[in-house]
Design a protein around this motif. Sequence first.
Motif, short mmCIF file in Angstrom:
data_model
loop_
_atom_site.label_atom_id
_atom_site.label_comp_id
_atom_site.label_asym_id
_atom_site.label_seq_id
_atom_site.Cartn_x
_atom_site.Cartn_y
_atom_site.Cartn_z
N SER A 18 -15.31 -36.72 6.26
CA SER A 18 -15.10 -36.90 7.53
C SER A 18 -13.97 -37.05 7.79
O SER A 18 -13.18 -36.61 8.95
N GLN A 54 -13.64 -29.95 12.51
CA GLN A 54 -14.88 -28.99 12.65
C GLN A 54 -14.20 -27.93 13.84
O GLN A 54 -13.55 -28.08 14.63
N ASP A 88 -16.95 -25.52 9.80
CA ASP A 88 -18.05 -25.98 10.67
C ASP A 88 -19.19 -26.61 9.72
O ASP A 88 -18.83 -27.24 8.68
N CYS A 89 -20.38 -26.74 10.16
CA CYS A 89 -21.50 -27.65 9.51
C CYS A 89 -21.51 -27.17 7.99
O CYS A 89 -21.66 -28.26 7.14
N HIS A 107 -28.26 -25.40 12.26
CA HIS A 107 -27.44 -26.34 11.67
C HIS A 107 -27.64 -26.57 10.25
O HIS A 107 -28.91 -26.62 9.90
N ASP A 163 -24.57 -35.26 7.68
CA ASP A 163 -24.39 -34.50 8.64
C ASP A 163 -23.03 -34.58 9.33
O ASP A 163 -22.76 -35.63 9.90
N ARG A 208 -22.36 -33.88 12.38
CA ARG A 208 -22.85 -34.63 13.63
C ARG A 208 -23.00 -36.03 13.53
O ARG A 208 -23.15 -36.76 14.97
N GLN A 209 -23.14 -36.62 12.81
CA GLN A 209 -23.58 -38.14 12.65
C GLN A 209 -22.35 -39.00 11.96
O GLN A 209 -21.39 -38.34 11.08
N ARG A 210 -22.03 -40.03 12.48
CA ARG A 210 -21.14 -41.05 11.96
C ARG A 210 -21.16 -41.44 10.69
O ARG A 210 -20.35 -41.96 10.23
N TYR A 253 -34.14 -33.08 15.31
CA TYR A 253 -34.05 -32.01 14.32
C TYR A 253 -35.38 -31.58 13.91
O TYR A 253 -36.34 -32.00 13.60
#
Length: 134
Positions: free
Chosen positions: A16, A21, A45-46, A76, A87, A89-91, A102
């Motif tokens: 991260s 992104q 991207d993801c 996703h 993920d 999208r998660q911290r 999901y």
Amino acid sequence: MSDLKSELQYIHRTVSKHFVQTNDIGESWDMPPPGYNGHQWLRDDCDGFCLACRVLLRDMGIASRLVYCELGRSGHLVVEVQGWILDLRQRSVVANTLLPHYRWLRISGYEAGDPWREIINDEATLTLTMASLG
């Protein structure tokens, strides 16, 4: 915190920190460059995030799988390790049971080229499918 979860948190944080992104034009899954160690900048991207995580997981000897899901109407991709989800999208790393919005659809095998399997989307089966197949 378990040793596994700590290792997963380290990988998630490392990827991260050097990940920007972007949106794919077309859908291509590109592996990180040879010698990737989490400290090179990546723009993707993801799926790029997942492939980067997976490289580091393999380097640490941790078996993982890719999971294709939907959020609303968008596709996703995440990485799964014994029920834990890495993920973009998660911290941080999250248990799969804490992501009720999901819609899990397909899960890969552990090795490149392994077949993908459909996921039965009932809550009890999902937890067992993702956690116990590991």
